[in-house]
Write a protein that holds these residues in place. Structure first.
Motif, PDB file in Angstrom:
ATOM      1  N   GLY A 219      -9.444  -5.878   1.874  1.00 43.11           N
ATOM      2  CA  GLY A 219     -11.239  -5.388   2.184  1.00 43.11           C
ATOM      3  C   GLY A 219     -12.616  -6.448   1.259  1.00 43.11           C
ATOM      4  N   ASP A 220     -13.942  -5.905   1.691  1.00 45.33           N
ATOM      5  CA  ASP A 220     -14.413  -6.736   0.580  1.00 45.33           C
ATOM      6  C   ASP A 220     -16.004  -5.148   0.908  1.00 45.33           C
ATOM      7  OD1 ASP A 220     -15.752  -6.646   3.193  1.00 45.33           O
ATOM      8  OD2 ASP A 220     -15.381  -8.805   3.297  1.00 45.33           O
ATOM      9  N   GLY A 221     -17.166  -5.527   0.606  1.00 45.82           N
ATOM     10  CA  GLY A 221     -17.857  -5.138   0.002  1.00 45.82           C
ATOM     11  C   GLY A 221     -17.244  -3.327  -0.853  1.00 45.82           C
ATOM     12  N   ASP A 222     -18.502  -2.173  -0.543  1.00 42.48           N
ATOM     13  CA  ASP A 222     -18.075  -0.678  -0.442  1.00 42.48           C
ATOM     14  C   ASP A 222     -16.635  -0.631  -0.509  1.00 42.48           C
ATOM     15  OD1 ASP A 222     -20.645  -1.312  -2.048  1.00 42.48           O
ATOM     16  OD2 ASP A 222     -21.432   0.407   0.024  1.00 42.48           O
ATOM     17  N   ALA A 223     -16.227  -1.052   0.500  1.00 44.48           N
ATOM     18  CA  ALA A 223     -15.128  -0.698   1.295  1.00 44.48           C
ATOM     19  C   ALA A 223     -13.455  -1.671  -0.011  1.00 44.48           C
ATOM     20  CB  ALA A 223     -14.788  -0.581   2.089  1.00 44.48           C
ATOM     21  N   ARG A 224     -13.913  -2.171  -0.193  1.00 39.88           N
ATOM     22  CA  ARG A 224     -13.011  -3.178  -0.699  1.00 39.88           C
ATOM     23  C   ARG A 224     -11.681  -1.833  -1.726  1.00 39.88           C
ATOM     24  NH1 ARG A 224     -12.398  -6.178  -5.727  1.00 39.88           N
ATOM     25  NH2 ARG A 224     -14.883  -5.103  -6.269  1.00 39.88           N
ATOM     26  N   LYS A 225     -10.156  -2.329  -1.513  1.00 38.35           N
ATOM     27  CA  LYS A 225      -9.691  -1.561  -2.005  1.00 38.35           C
ATOM     28  C   LYS A 225      -8.818  -2.456  -2.751  1.00 38.35           C
ATOM     29  CE  LYS A 225      -9.496   2.285   1.237  1.00 38.35           C
ATOM     30  NZ  LYS A 225      -8.693   3.203   1.903  1.00 38.35           N
ATOM     31  N   LEU A 226      -7.954  -2.085  -4.420  1.00 46.18           N
ATOM     32  CA  LEU A 226      -6.838  -2.055  -4.833  1.00 46.18           C
ATOM     33  C   LEU A 226      -5.843  -1.679  -4.778  1.00 46.18           C
ATOM     34  CD1 LEU A 226      -9.403  -3.506  -7.908  1.00 46.18           C
ATOM     35  CD2 LEU A 226      -8.375  -4.347  -6.336  1.00 46.18           C
ATOM     36  N   VAL A 227      -4.929  -2.404  -4.335  1.00 47.70           N
ATOM     37  CA  VAL A 227      -3.679  -1.840  -4.728  1.00 47.70           C
ATOM     38  C   VAL A 227      -3.174  -1.941  -5.933  1.00 47.70           C
ATOM     39  CG1 VAL A 227      -0.937  -1.785  -4.265  1.00 47.70           C
ATOM     40  CG2 VAL A 227      -2.947  -2.302  -2.633  1.00 47.70           C
ATOM     41  N   ILE A 228      -2.938  -1.113  -7.302  1.00 48.94           N
ATOM     42  CA  ILE A 228      -2.700  -1.070  -8.190  1.00 48.94           C
ATOM     43  C   ILE A 228      -1.681  -0.816  -8.825  1.00 48.94           C
ATOM     44  CG2 ILE A 228      -3.548  -1.239 -10.937  1.00 48.94           C
ATOM     45  CD1 ILE A 228      -6.389  -0.619  -9.128  1.00 48.94           C
ATOM     46  N   ASP A 229      -0.598  -1.537  -9.502  1.00 48.11           N
ATOM     47  CA  ASP A 229       0.807  -1.224 -10.305  1.00 48.11           C
ATOM     48  C   ASP A 229       0.104  -0.635 -11.940  1.00 48.11           C
ATOM     49  OD1 ASP A 229       3.363   0.444 -11.480  1.00 48.11           O
ATOM     50  OD2 ASP A 229       3.740  -2.051 -11.524  1.00 48.11           O
ATOM     51  N   PHE A 230       0.254   0.978 -11.523  1.00 47.46           N
ATOM     52  CA  PHE A 230      -0.068   1.645 -12.706  1.00 47.46           C
ATOM     53  C   PHE A 230       1.171   1.723 -13.661  1.00 47.46           C
ATOM     54  CE2 PHE A 230      -3.948   2.602 -10.693  1.00 47.46           C
ATOM     55  CZ  PHE A 230      -5.311   2.304 -11.136  1.00 47.46           C
ATOM     56  N   GLY A 231       2.639   1.332 -13.435  1.00 48.46           N
ATOM     57  CA  GLY A 231       3.260   2.227 -14.019  1.00 48.46           C
ATOM     58  C   GLY A 231       3.641   2.988 -14.163  1.00 48.46           C
TER      59      GLY A 231
END
Length: 251
Positions: A219-231
């Motif tokens: 996505g983009d703008g305010d709705a942009r999401k990230l898939v993040i590996d925090f371990g």
């Protein structure tokens, strides 16, 4: 042929097939949040321009843009089960030629019993079709996108069914987050050099989960999401981008 850096002009049908194929790998997060296939498919769909030129010189071949798009997408299942990578094409081809495969073909992939071949030099007007060399016989060529969808992607689908990660009897067999429209638009590119770009991973900081590596952006703008590996112990999380802070690259 003179190639330049930038997007690869691949057919839309092939790009759609590759986008679906790549995105299905996201489901393996349900088995292991740090599954190597998830990390690999999160990388940019890029191919080293100089490495392409070297392979073409070595084989006196002209690889099609459609094949380059497939190679740039670096689909883990396709690489691991069909050994379809740029660095292996020369070795596959020499092995196929030694077994009698016509020398107007290059072998771009292989399994235990077969080589998968494309014409050594493509006509500018011709669509890319792949043929199987097995038992000293070259099969009737099939469009590259149809071969990927019917054979390799079919094998991945069987794996997903075995792990109960998809439900073929459901109205929507694939969860929403594993469909192509859940990922950024797929734009395979030729770059120089790909290794340097891949060495830098985006890192972010979250007030609760700590530092993590970005696997995917949606996505983009305010709705942009990230898939993040925090371990461990937090694993892979999907968060709205504004809730994390970018960190310097960890080289």
């Amino acid at each position: 042929m003179t190639r330049t850096e930038g997007p690869i002009a691949a057919p839309e049908a092939l790009l759609a097939t590759l986008a679906e194929y790549r995105q299905l790998h996201v489901l393996f997060a349900d088995v292991d949040p740090r599954h190597e296939w998830i990390l690999r498919v999160a990388g940019p769909p890029e191919l080293d321009l100089d490495a392409v030129a070297q392979v073409e010189r070595d084989l006196e071949a002209e690889l099609s843009d459609a094949l380059l798009a497939v190679l740039a997408c670096q689909v883990p299942h396709l690489e691991d089960h069909y050994d379809l990578t740029l660095r292996q094409i020369a070795a596959h081809t020499e092995a196929a030629w030694s077994r009698g495969c016509p020398r107007d073909q290059v072998a771009v992939a292989r399994t235990q019993d077969a080589f998968y071949c494309l014409p050594r030099r493509m006509r500018a007007w011709a669509s890319t079709a792949i043929a199987t060399w097995a038992d000293r016989t070259l099969s009737v060529p099939r469009p590259l996108d149809r071969w990927i969808a019917d054979e390799p992607m079919g094998g991945l689908w069987d794996m997903l069914c075995d792990f109960d990660l998809v439900d073929p009897d459901a109205h929507e067999p694939v969860p929403a987050h594993a469909r192509p429209d859940a990922a950024p638009a797929l734009v395979p590119r030729l770059v120089r050099p790909v290794a340097a770009a891949a060495a830098v991973a985006r890192r972010v900081q979250h007030p609760k989960f700590g530092a993590g590596r970005v696997l995917q952006e949606v996505g983009d703008g305010d709705a942009r999401k990230l898939v993040i590996d925090f371990g461990a112990p937090h694993g892979v999380r999907t968060l709205v981008a504004r809730f994390v802070t970018e960190l310097p690259p960890d080289r």
